[in-house]
Scaffold this motif. Structure first.
Motif, PDB file in Angstrom:
ATOM      1  N   PHE A   9       0.864  -1.186   0.000  1.00 50.51           N
ATOM      2  CA  PHE A   9       0.000   0.000   0.000  1.00 50.51           C
ATOM      3  C   PHE A   9       0.900   1.236   0.000  1.00 50.51           C
ATOM      4  O   PHE A   9       2.106   1.139   0.293  1.00 50.51           O
ATOM      5  CB  PHE A   9      -0.945   0.005   1.213  1.00 50.51           C
ATOM      6  N   CYS A  10       0.330   2.382  -0.333  1.00 54.12           N
ATOM      7  CA  CYS A  10       1.106   3.627  -0.312  1.00 54.12           C
ATOM      8  C   CYS A  10       1.072   4.189   1.110  1.00 54.12           C
ATOM      9  O   CYS A  10       0.003   4.294   1.704  1.00 54.12           O
ATOM     10  CB  CYS A  10       0.514   4.629  -1.302  1.00 54.12           C
ATOM     11  N   PRO A  11       2.231   4.549   1.676  1.00 56.92           N
ATOM     12  CA  PRO A  11       2.233   5.046   3.065  1.00 56.92           C
ATOM     13  C   PRO A  11       1.620   6.441   3.233  1.00 56.92           C
ATOM     14  O   PRO A  11       1.371   6.861   4.369  1.00 56.92           O
ATOM     15  CB  PRO A  11       3.718   5.057   3.440  1.00 56.92           C
ATOM     16  N   HIS A  48      -3.080  10.307   2.407  1.00 53.47           N
ATOM     17  CA  HIS A  48      -3.994  11.040   1.519  1.00 53.47           C
ATOM     18  C   HIS A  48      -4.058  10.423   0.121  1.00 53.47           C
ATOM     19  O   HIS A  48      -4.763  10.921  -0.747  1.00 53.47           O
ATOM     20  CB  HIS A  48      -3.574  12.505   1.426  1.00 53.47           C
ATOM     21  N   CYS A  49      -3.301   9.359  -0.101  1.00 54.29           N
ATOM     22  CA  CYS A  49      -3.275   8.719  -1.424  1.00 54.29           C
ATOM     23  C   CYS A  49      -4.418   7.701  -1.545  1.00 54.29           C
ATOM     24  O   CYS A  49      -4.784   7.039  -0.565  1.00 54.29           O
ATOM     25  CB  CYS A  49      -1.933   8.017  -1.607  1.00 54.29           C
ATOM     26  N   GLY A  50      -4.955   7.585  -2.730  1.00 59.71           N
ATOM     27  CA  GLY A  50      -6.051   6.640  -2.978  1.00 59.71           C
ATOM     28  C   GLY A  50      -5.631   5.182  -2.799  1.00 59.71           C
ATOM     29  O   GLY A  50      -6.486   4.297  -2.725  1.00 59.71           O
ATOM     30  N   ALA A  59      -3.500  -5.304  -4.596  1.00 63.50           N
ATOM     31  CA  ALA A  59      -4.193  -4.196  -5.279  1.00 63.50           C
ATOM     32  C   ALA A  59      -3.241  -3.054  -5.656  1.00 63.50           C
ATOM     33  O   ALA A  59      -3.498  -2.305  -6.598  1.00 63.50           O
ATOM     34  CB  ALA A  59      -5.317  -3.670  -4.399  1.00 63.50           C
ATOM     35  N   TYR A  60      -2.128  -2.936  -4.932  1.00 56.15           N
ATOM     36  CA  TYR A  60      -1.203  -1.816  -5.177  1.00 56.15           C
ATOM     37  C   TYR A  60      -0.223  -2.113  -6.327  1.00 56.15           C
ATOM     38  O   TYR A  60       0.466  -1.218  -6.803  1.00 56.15           O
ATOM     39  CB  TYR A  60      -0.448  -1.512  -3.881  1.00 56.15           C
ATOM     40  N   ALA A  61      -0.197  -3.372  -6.764  1.00 57.65           N
ATOM     41  CA  ALA A  61       0.738  -3.766  -7.835  1.00 57.65           C
ATOM     42  C   ALA A  61       0.508  -2.894  -9.070  1.00 57.65           C
ATOM     43  O   ALA A  61      -0.632  -2.622  -9.449  1.00 57.65           O
ATOM     44  CB  ALA A  61       0.539  -5.240  -8.173  1.00 57.65           C
ATOM     45  N   LYS A 111       8.675   4.827  -5.463  1.00 56.62           N
ATOM     46  CA  LYS A 111       7.889   6.029  -5.726  1.00 56.62           C
ATOM     47  C   LYS A 111       6.466   5.599  -6.056  1.00 56.62           C
ATOM     48  O   LYS A 111       6.258   4.637  -6.815  1.00 56.62           O
ATOM     49  CB  LYS A 111       8.498   6.791  -6.900  1.00 56.62           C
ATOM     50  N   CYS A 112       5.479   6.292  -5.447  1.00 59.82           N
ATOM     51  CA  CYS A 112       4.079   5.978  -5.742  1.00 59.82           C
ATOM     52  C   CYS A 112       3.701   6.672  -7.049  1.00 59.82           C
ATOM     53  O   CYS A 112       3.889   7.888  -7.181  1.00 59.82           O
ATOM     54  CB  CYS A 112       3.185   6.441  -4.599  1.00 59.82           C
ATOM     55  N   LEU A 113       3.178   5.922  -8.003  1.00 60.31           N
ATOM     56  CA  LEU A 113       2.821   6.508  -9.304  1.00 60.31           C
ATOM     57  C   LEU A 113       1.491   7.260  -9.229  1.00 60.31           C
ATOM     58  O   LEU A 113       1.181   8.068 -10.094  1.00 60.31           O
ATOM     59  CB  LEU A 113       2.741   5.403 -10.371  1.00 60.31           C
ATOM     60  N   ALA A 114       0.727   6.987  -8.173  1.00 62.14           N
ATOM     61  CA  ALA A 114      -0.568   7.669  -8.039  1.00 62.14           C
ATOM     62  C   ALA A 114      -0.417   9.058  -7.417  1.00 62.14           C
ATOM     63  O   ALA A 114      -0.986  10.018  -7.910  1.00 62.14           O
ATOM     64  CB  ALA A 114      -1.511   6.811  -7.197  1.00 62.14           C
ATOM     65  N   CYS A 115       0.357   9.157  -6.317  1.00 55.87           N
ATOM     66  CA  CYS A 115       0.472  10.460  -5.644  1.00 55.87           C
ATOM     67  C   CYS A 115       1.840  11.094  -5.808  1.00 55.87           C
ATOM     68  O   CYS A 115       2.049  12.242  -5.401  1.00 55.87           O
ATOM     69  CB  CYS A 115       0.110  10.325  -4.166  1.00 55.87           C
ATOM     70  N   GLY A 116       2.789  10.345  -6.359  1.00 56.83           N
ATOM     71  CA  GLY A 116       4.114  10.898  -6.610  1.00 56.83           C
ATOM     72  C   GLY A 116       5.042  10.910  -5.400  1.00 56.83           C
ATOM     73  O   GLY A 116       6.191  11.324  -5.495  1.00 56.83           O
TER      74      GLY A 116
HETATM   75 ZN   LIG Z   1       0.508   7.178  -3.106  1.00 58.30          ZN
END
Ligand SMILES: [Zn+2]
Length: 375
Positions: free
Chosen positions: A5-7, A10-12, A20-22, A43-48
């Motif tokens: 998961f993204c730490p 505020h990230c989706g 699911a995060y793959a 690096k999270c590709l959703a929230c950067g």
């Molecule tokens: Zn994120």
């Protein structure tokens, strides 16, 4: 290591589970540390946002690794923080810091396991008395224990006003100190109300049609019951019963208050700060509650049910209360390694207070420090 998961709260993808995060993160190299060697960066590709393997570790941000199992064992088996620090050759602050980290994991674990528990036994509640900072500030630690399992369902804490016989000097001293800090009025009643507030979440009347609560004859307890509306209603329709027993009665196993008397004894013996007439005592209320939380994890989830002469069992108190060994094992698989995130917990007010170190230490100026990573 693969992030699940993204730490970033505020990230989706913060609440992602299993795989699911793959596909929503990427590797961005690594860095070297003195403490754990090479650490992968992501690096999270959703929230950067960037993060690393260590972001998910209970040792996040630390400069030294300690044996956390040993710290947990020692704090719950009578050793003081300074004694553990000497033994593990660390500073008192480092050990206290690890105790806090584990206590947050403890709050998360206990509340997670309680969320699915269906109460199947009667309850016993009482107040354990000690003090914080100085004997001028006694406290009452209210305990809610299973009558058959001796499982500790919950604890609440309040500072109370020093009573009893005092010399003239002591009375003057109390007056002087109370100009800076005064214990809350009706502390025991409100602390006990908060404790009883845990019951409606645990009690399913379909599963257990009638619930009895045993306490001693303290006059605040019936008033506390009236302040928990579900319990007050259930008392009217006869499904919730409050029975009392004199606190001075012999503390034998046939005494209905045995479970709390037993727990009192355990606390007195297992937590260094609760030993009477010694140099160990609680300097900071929030730190004391963190240690109490670790003792709760030890008592509920690690210590077999009443080991003693003529009584042998492998089952821990939590199993006696109806939590399966498998669910406990799943929690322990990451208890000493992973970091619980506050944003991912559904905590009771009391659990949240312990996590955020909100308990007030008498005479202390300002709030107790909470590291940013804990909030
Ligand atoms: Zn994120």
């Amino acid at each position: 290591m693969v992030p699940s998961f993204c730490p970033n709260p505020h990230c989706g993808h913060h609440f992602d589970e299993s795989d699911a995060y793959a596909g929503h993160w990427k590797h961005v190299g690594s860095y070297d540390t003195l403490v754990v060697g090479n650490v992968l960066r992501f690096k999270c590709l959703a929230c950067g946002k960037g993060f690393s393997e260590r972001t998910f570790s209970v040792d996040y941000y630390t400069k030294r690794l300690f044996n956390l199992r040993e710290i947990h064992r020692a704090t719950s088996q009578g050793e003081s923080v300074s004694s553990i620090a000497r033994h593990l050759t660390g500073s008192i602050a480092s050990i206290q810091n690890r105790v806090e980290r584990l206590s947050r994991n403890g709050v998360a674990m206990h509340e997670y396991l309680l969320a699915d528990l269906k109460l199947s036994e009667n309850l016993v509640a009482d107040g354990f008395e000690s003090f914080d900072r100085s004997q001028y500030f006694p406290n009452n630690i209210n305990l809610l224990v299973g009558q058959d399992s001796q499982f500790l369902y919950g604890v609440t804490h309040t500072t109370i006003r020093r009573k009893g016989r005092m010399t003239r000097h002591q009375k003057r001293m109390r007056e002087k100190l109370e100009q800076t800090y005064r214990a809350p009025k009706k502390g025991i009643q409100s602390s006990f109300t908060r404790l009883l507030g845990l019951i409606p979440k645990l009690w399913d009347t379909y599963h257990k049609p009638q619930l009895r609560l045993w306490t001693d004859e303290h006059c605040a307890y019936p008033r506390s019951i009236l302040h928990v509306s579900q319990l007050a209603q259930s008392q009217c329709n006869g499904s919730f019963l409050h029975s009392t027993w004199p606190s001075k009665a012999r503390r034998t196993i046939s005494n209905p208050l045995f479970p709390v008397n037993y727990y009192d004894r355990e606390l007195r013996k297992d937590i260094a700060a609760f030993r009477r007439e010694s140099t160990c005592y609680t300097r900071n209320t929030a730190n004391g509650l963190a240690r109490l939380m670790l003792h709760l994890v030890y008592h509920n989830y690690q210590k077999p049910f009443r080991v003693g002469p003529g009584r042998e069992t492998e089952e821990v108190h939590a199993e006696m209360a109806g939590i399966s060994a498998v669910r406990i094992a799943v929690q322990f698989a990451t208890f000493y390694t992973d970091r619980a995130f506050l944003s991912k917990q559904q905590l009771s007010d009391e659990g949240r207070k312990i996590w955020l170190k909100e308990a007030v230490t008498p005479l202390k100026v300002g709030a107790t420090y909470l590291p940013k990573y804990a909030g």
